[in-house]
Design a protein around this motif. Sequence first.
Motif, PDB file in Angstrom:
ATOM      1  N   ASN A 235      -3.664   5.875   2.274  1.00  0.00           N
ATOM      2  CA  ASN A 235      -4.074   4.616   2.903  1.00  0.00           C
ATOM      3  C   ASN A 235      -5.318   4.004   2.244  1.00  0.00           C
ATOM      4  O   ASN A 235      -6.056   3.257   2.895  1.00  0.00           O
ATOM      5  CB  ASN A 235      -4.321   4.834   4.395  1.00  0.00           C
ATOM      6  CG  ASN A 235      -3.063   5.246   5.129  1.00  0.00           C
ATOM      7  OD1 ASN A 235      -2.020   4.619   4.983  1.00  0.00           O
ATOM      8  ND2 ASN A 235      -3.149   6.320   5.904  1.00  0.00           N
ATOM      9  N   ASP A 236      -5.534   4.324   0.977  1.00  0.00           N
ATOM     10  CA  ASP A 236      -6.655   3.746   0.227  1.00  0.00           C
ATOM     11  C   ASP A 236      -6.544   2.218   0.259  1.00  0.00           C
ATOM     12  O   ASP A 236      -5.512   1.655  -0.114  1.00  0.00           O
ATOM     13  CB  ASP A 236      -6.609   4.259  -1.215  1.00  0.00           C
ATOM     14  CG  ASP A 236      -7.868   3.931  -1.996  1.00  0.00           C
ATOM     15  OD1 ASP A 236      -8.407   2.814  -1.836  1.00  0.00           O
ATOM     16  OD2 ASP A 236      -8.312   4.778  -2.788  1.00  0.00           O
ATOM     17  N   LYS A 237      -7.606   1.536   0.690  1.00  0.00           N
ATOM     18  CA  LYS A 237      -7.580   0.081   0.814  1.00  0.00           C
ATOM     19  C   LYS A 237      -7.969  -0.641  -0.475  1.00  0.00           C
ATOM     20  O   LYS A 237      -7.797  -1.860  -0.575  1.00  0.00           O
ATOM     21  CB  LYS A 237      -8.525  -0.358   1.945  1.00  0.00           C
ATOM     22  CG  LYS A 237      -8.093   0.091   3.330  1.00  0.00           C
ATOM     23  CD  LYS A 237      -9.065  -0.406   4.379  1.00  0.00           C
ATOM     24  CE  LYS A 237      -8.634   0.016   5.779  1.00  0.00           C
ATOM     25  NZ  LYS A 237      -9.591  -0.475   6.821  1.00  0.00           N
ATOM     26  N   PHE A 238      -8.494   0.080  -1.441  1.00  0.00           N
ATOM     27  CA  PHE A 238      -9.056  -0.584  -2.614  1.00  0.00           C
ATOM     28  C   PHE A 238      -8.290  -0.321  -3.900  1.00  0.00           C
ATOM     29  O   PHE A 238      -8.327  -1.131  -4.824  1.00  0.00           O
ATOM     30  CB  PHE A 238     -10.525  -0.173  -2.783  1.00  0.00           C
ATOM     31  CG  PHE A 238     -11.340  -0.403  -1.544  1.00  0.00           C
ATOM     32  CD1 PHE A 238     -11.459  -1.672  -0.999  1.00  0.00           C
ATOM     33  CD2 PHE A 238     -11.984   0.637  -0.901  1.00  0.00           C
ATOM     34  CE1 PHE A 238     -12.191  -1.902   0.154  1.00  0.00           C
ATOM     35  CE2 PHE A 238     -12.728   0.423   0.250  1.00  0.00           C
ATOM     36  CZ  PHE A 238     -12.831  -0.845   0.776  1.00  0.00           C
ATOM     37  N   THR A 239      -7.626   0.814  -4.017  1.00  0.00           N
ATOM     38  CA  THR A 239      -6.770   1.082  -5.171  1.00  0.00           C
ATOM     39  C   THR A 239      -5.420   1.556  -4.649  1.00  0.00           C
ATOM     40  O   THR A 239      -5.340   2.256  -3.643  1.00  0.00           O
ATOM     41  CB  THR A 239      -7.381   2.142  -6.105  1.00  0.00           C
ATOM     42  OG1 THR A 239      -7.604   3.359  -5.378  1.00  0.00           O
ATOM     43  CG2 THR A 239      -8.701   1.665  -6.690  1.00  0.00           C
ATOM     44  N   LYS A 240      -4.358   1.183  -5.333  1.00  0.00           N
ATOM     45  CA  LYS A 240      -3.012   1.365  -4.812  1.00  0.00           C
ATOM     46  C   LYS A 240      -2.496   2.793  -4.999  1.00  0.00           C
ATOM     47  O   LYS A 240      -2.329   3.253  -6.127  1.00  0.00           O
ATOM     48  CB  LYS A 240      -2.062   0.385  -5.490  1.00  0.00           C
ATOM     49  CG  LYS A 240      -2.352  -1.070  -5.189  1.00  0.00           C
ATOM     50  CD  LYS A 240      -1.402  -1.978  -5.945  1.00  0.00           C
ATOM     51  CE  LYS A 240      -1.714  -3.443  -5.697  1.00  0.00           C
ATOM     52  NZ  LYS A 240      -0.836  -4.318  -6.505  1.00  0.00           N
ATOM     53  N   PHE A 241      -2.225   3.434  -3.865  1.00  0.00           N
ATOM     54  CA  PHE A 241      -1.618   4.763  -3.894  1.00  0.00           C
ATOM     55  C   PHE A 241      -0.249   4.704  -4.563  1.00  0.00           C
ATOM     56  O   PHE A 241       0.150   5.625  -5.279  1.00  0.00           O
ATOM     57  CB  PHE A 241      -1.491   5.305  -2.471  1.00  0.00           C
ATOM     58  CG  PHE A 241      -0.738   6.602  -2.376  1.00  0.00           C
ATOM     59  CD1 PHE A 241      -1.368   7.811  -2.639  1.00  0.00           C
ATOM     60  CD2 PHE A 241       0.612   6.623  -2.032  1.00  0.00           C
ATOM     61  CE1 PHE A 241      -0.676   9.012  -2.560  1.00  0.00           C
ATOM     62  CE2 PHE A 241       1.313   7.813  -1.943  1.00  0.00           C
ATOM     63  CZ  PHE A 241       0.665   9.010  -2.210  1.00  0.00           C
ATOM     64  N   SER A 242       0.473   3.624  -4.357  1.00  0.00           N
ATOM     65  CA  SER A 242       1.825   3.495  -4.909  1.00  0.00           C
ATOM     66  C   SER A 242       1.837   3.549  -6.426  1.00  0.00           C
ATOM     67  O   SER A 242       2.795   4.040  -7.032  1.00  0.00           O
ATOM     68  CB  SER A 242       2.467   2.194  -4.429  1.00  0.00           C
ATOM     69  OG  SER A 242       1.720   1.066  -4.856  1.00  0.00           O
ATOM     70  N   VAL A 243       0.778   3.067  -7.059  1.00  0.00           N
ATOM     71  CA  VAL A 243       0.706   3.094  -8.523  1.00  0.00           C
ATOM     72  C   VAL A 243       0.498   4.529  -9.002  1.00  0.00           C
ATOM     73  O   VAL A 243       1.105   4.968  -9.988  1.00  0.00           O
ATOM     74  CB  VAL A 243      -0.419   2.169  -9.038  1.00  0.00           C
ATOM     75  CG1 VAL A 243      -0.530   2.244 -10.552  1.00  0.00           C
ATOM     76  CG2 VAL A 243      -0.160   0.731  -8.598  1.00  0.00           C
TER      77      VAL A 243
END
Length: 286
Positions: A235-243
Amino acid sequence: MSEKIYFNTSNKFSLKRSLVNVSTRLHHRLAPTHARNTARKLLLTPVRNQPKNHQPEGVVKSTIASKEGTLTAYSLGQGPVWVLTHGWSGTASQYFPLMEHIARQGYTALAYDHPAHGESDGLYGHIPAFVNGLDAVLDSVDEVAGLVGHSMGTASAIECRHSKLVDKPLLLIAPVLDYLENLFSSVARSGYSMRLFHAVVEELQEQYHYPLQSIDPYQKLSQRSKKTIIVHDENDKFTKFSVSQRAANEMENVELVATQGQGHGRVMMCQQVMDSFDRLIAKSND
């Protein structure tokens, strides 16, 4: 001020954002030189945050000369060196808990404040300055066992072409692998004039002979042959976990460790980071 731009993740309509867009566009049209100078200060000046953690006993504080000025460094332990590089508006102190863990495993942990961060010299922060700073740190040691990076520090580490990092293991925490998309979308969400932002970027590219479009951490990570472990909160709001998830799926030498409830900053001190470091050194010793 730049922290409010880069760490603003809201896509909702905002009157303030609209006013920022109108005022910066008008400023650029009426006084372009003054607007560029103002934008450079606003967009490239990180917040010099206070130390996040208590300094461990035995830490040796030193300075390292770089193209960007004098950098402040902190080392702990004895043995092969692991370099630790923080992110935007961060400080080396964020790594103090991990440095203690690294030292207990028989290594030297070497963290430093990036240019324009913490106690290091410099007015502006950006990828070329981060890379120059890392180059200087790597020049200051004989050999490097590996590198730990967080957020924007991961992008600059992957961008770095220093010979001492070739084929060294990486531990990437909340990495910015889609650097350009992340950067441009953050500025766009702030409402800031994109034309003015591009003008600042063009000046930076000319000064450092460093084309912004050449920055591609994702692609360059895929070309590395040594083991990389990514620790990223879902749930990182600043860098994309999906990437990070896509990188682990597509790249043979990349492993993803997912966390929950650690966010973008606290994740640097979580147990999964400590365990991932232990696995990296175990694989390196095989």
